[in-house]
Design an enzyme around this catalytic site. Structure first.
Site, PDB file in Angstrom:
ATOM      1  CG  ASP A  68      -1.787   7.490   0.395  1.00 33.17           C
ATOM      2  OD1 ASP A  68      -0.829   8.163   0.022  1.00 33.17           O
ATOM      3  OD2 ASP A  68      -2.852   7.402  -0.253  1.00 33.17           O
ATOM      4  CG  ASP A 125      -1.670   1.251   1.421  1.00 34.82           C
ATOM      5  OD1 ASP A 125      -2.329   1.659   0.449  1.00 34.82           O
ATOM      6  OD2 ASP A 125      -1.616   1.851   2.522  1.00 34.82           O
TER       7      ASP A 125
END
Ligand code: BG6
Ligand code: MG
Length: 217
Positions: free
Chosen positions: A10, A8
């Site tokens: 952020d 991922d």
């Protein structure tokens, strides 16, 4: 055998999660809507429009679709201004080292992010060329907790879900990885979730490569 890692973006590689929070906070304040860090937790990993719906669920008035589009645009403008100065040094502790170790060991790496700003952020932190595949908010129709973004990343890497480890900081992302049939390392906000296969406060506290090697034995 684990032979691929899907990151991922952020809150895992770069702390843009804090800028998302500040941008929503500003937008909500301008609209007179209650917004705080607790509400913000529910937005992690969730697409811009789905996040807006969560923010507006705390509003007193109803918003039309046109008004919603305007508010999402406004939030994104605030966010883009905030991330404008992001640099490689803003990567989260341990992120670059993890990426480099995995690459050196021949593990395929991909991004699996709900963000439409992924390409711009990766450019700013000078990471674009490291990834074998990028699946992001620009090429999916269903946001986390739907598994689409991770299944797409695995497909682009030519890997099966069983061959992939996901690294996530969001509850929605953990759920997405699990429904994709993948193992998941929970970091940051997800570092104490029992749903994660393994947990670490941050990427500097774990050798992902060592863990994969042990698991593959
Ligand atoms: C995710 C963030 O990575 O991307 C969410 O965790 C955000 O908070 C989502 O809403 C969509 O981001 P963007 O950049 O397309 O508005
Ligand atoms: Mg995240």
């Amino acid at each position: 055998m684990i032979s691929a890692v899907i990151f991922d973006l952020d809150g895992v590689l770069v702390s843009t999660d804090e800028y998302h929070y500040l941008a929503w906070k500003q937008m909500a304040k301008d609209e007179g809507i209650v917004f705080n860090r607790e509400i913000n937790e529910a937005l992690r990993g969730v697409s811009r429009m789905d996040s807006l719906d969560i923010v507006l669920s705390h509003a007193v008035k109803e918003y039309t679709l046109e008004e919603k589009k305007m508010l999402a645009k406004k939030k994104n403008e605030i966010y883009v201004k905030l991330i404008h100065t992001l640099q490689p040094k803003d990567m989260l502790p341990g992120a670059k080292k993890t990426i480099e170790a995995l690459k050196a060991a021949g593990i395929k790496i991909a991004i699996g992010s709900s963000s439409k700003n992924t390409p711009a952020i990766l450019e700013q932190i000078e990471l674009t060329d490291y990834f074998d595949a990028i699946a992001d908010g620009n090429n999916i129709t269903k946001s986390k907790p739907d598994p689409e973004v991770f299944l797409l990343a695995a497909h682009l890497l030519n890997k099966t879900p069983e061959e992939c480890l996901v690294i996530e900081d969001a509850q929605s992302g953990l759920e997405a990885a699990i429904s994709a049939g993948m193992l998941v390392l929970g970091v940051g906000s997800a570092s104490s979730s029992l749903q994660a296969t393994i947990r670490a406060k941050s990427l500097k506290d774990i050798s992902v490569l060592d863990w994969i090697n042990q698991r593959n034995r």
